[in-house]
Design an enzyme around this catalytic site. Structure first.
Site, PDB file in Angstrom:
ATOM      1  N   ASP A  82       0.850  -1.194   0.000  1.00  0.00           N
ATOM      2  CA  ASP A  82       0.000   0.000   0.000  1.00  0.00           C
ATOM      3  C   ASP A  82       0.892   1.254   0.000  1.00  0.00           C
ATOM      4  O   ASP A  82       2.109   1.144   0.233  1.00  0.00           O
ATOM      5  CB  ASP A  82      -0.889  -0.064   1.257  1.00  0.00           C
ATOM      6  CG  ASP A  82      -2.105   0.832   1.188  1.00  0.00           C
ATOM      7  OD1 ASP A  82      -2.462   1.280   0.092  1.00  0.00           O
ATOM      8  OD2 ASP A  82      -2.717   1.074   2.254  1.00  0.00           O
ATOM      9  N   THR A 233      -8.459   0.827   8.648  1.00  0.00           N
ATOM     10  CA  THR A 233      -8.795   1.237  10.021  1.00  0.00           C
ATOM     11  C   THR A 233      -9.741   0.234  10.691  1.00  0.00           C
ATOM     12  O   THR A 233      -9.580  -0.097  11.865  1.00  0.00           O
ATOM     13  CB  THR A 233      -9.428   2.650  10.002  1.00  0.00           C
ATOM     14  OG1 THR A 233      -8.493   3.526   9.360  1.00  0.00           O
ATOM     15  CG2 THR A 233      -9.709   3.165  11.388  1.00  0.00           C
TER      16      THR A 233
END
Ligand code: 13P
Length: 296
Positions: A82, A233
């Site tokens: 990422d 998250t």
């Protein structure tokens, strides 16, 4: 099943108007939760690692875990780095066996972003590693990358078309109003930008900032061309809450493996529900894959 890159899984998702979930893992157990959820739902999936997680565990260690987890699994899995600004780390991950990487040069001026992203494409392509690149600035914190609200800006559709033509990414991340982290209030998604970018670039779009978006927002973004949805998250919360929640409910019992099991179950449940929502359950294609390709 050997790892594969994102190319075929995302082009199938684009054509079928569903999205492949890209889940930011934290350790062996969370990676296992991703693989098990994908296998049980017969879904393609992307295991995503932040640059911070790679630095924490080491690329060889992480690659070893993923190789072990996916070797005996029937789920099509890509291993993707990422947001990464560091070309040396990108090179290290490609050498260690990542099948896909993201270059995030979005904080740079347009031409520099193009040049750096292009360099990564040239580095990755000979190894059959796919590349995601970003344009615009996605607000929020994704591990070591912080973008303040006043510094965020949405992608310009005309620039997006030029960017993709010059860079040739396999996946494109335009800033469209989503944010990393927890949303404060209702996110304002620039659907008109997403629509123009998807039509103009014809590159599978990555939807960043997946945690906290409503089912309706996911469905609309996927219908407009998002073929990859990033979730981070939510996994961090499930990871901590699963462990701490178990301990709080059994606070005289110091049995770490039970707490780790509760953590695993909570992480996996969230991932499975994302996979169903994104429409990728049952979409694992076992036909076309050639054994031995894209091996770690
Ligand atoms: P969230 O942390 O909001 O889920 O965003 C994940 C992401 O976009 C990772 O690149």
């Amino acid at each position: 099943m050997p790892l594969e890159n994102m190319r075929a899984m995302l082009s199938r998702a684009s054509a079928g108007r569903y999205a492949v979930g890209a889940f930011n893992i934290l350790d062996y157990s969370s990676a296992k939760a991703v693989v098990q959820a994908a296998e049980e739902l017969d879904a393609p999936v992307i295991i995503q690692t932040s640059a911070k997680t790679v630095t924490f565990w080491g690329s060889r260690t992480l690659a070893g875990w993923i190789r072990e987890l996916t070797g005996g699994s029937k789920a099509p899995v890509a291993l993707h780095l990422d947001h990464c600004k560091d070309l040396d780390l990108i090179r290290e991950c490609i050498d260690a066996g990542w099948t896909s990487v993201m270059i995030d040069a979005s904080a740079r001026p347009f031409e520099e972003n193009v040049a750096l992203s292009r360099r990564v494409v040239e580095m990755a392509r000979p190894k059959d590693v796919t590349v995601e690149a970003e344009l615009g600035a996605i607000v929020g914190v994704e591990d070591d990358i912080h973008v303040k609200e006043q510094d965020s800006h949405l992608a310009d559709p005309a620039q997006a078309v030029e960017f993709c033509a010059k860079v040739g990414p396999d996946c494109f991340a335009p800033a469209i109003g989503t944010a990393h982290g927890i949303y404060k209030g209702e996110p304002r998604i620039a659907y008109h930008i997403l629509e123009k970018v998807a039509a103009g670039t014809r590159v599978p779009i990555a939807l960043h900032g997946g945690t906290g978006l409503s089912d309706g927002v996911f469905r609309r973004c996927i219908a407009l061309g998002c073929a990859k949805v990033n979730i981070s998250t939510q996994i961090k919360y499930a990871f901590i809450d699963g462990f701490v929640g178990y301990h709080n409910a059994h606070n005289s019992q110091y049995d770490p493996l039970k707490a780790i099991q509760a953590q695993f179950d909570k992480v996996k449940k969230g991932i499975a529900s994302n996979i169903r929502l994104f429409g990728s359950a049952g979409k694992a294609d076992h036909e076309w894959r050639v054994p031995g390709e894209n091996n770690l």
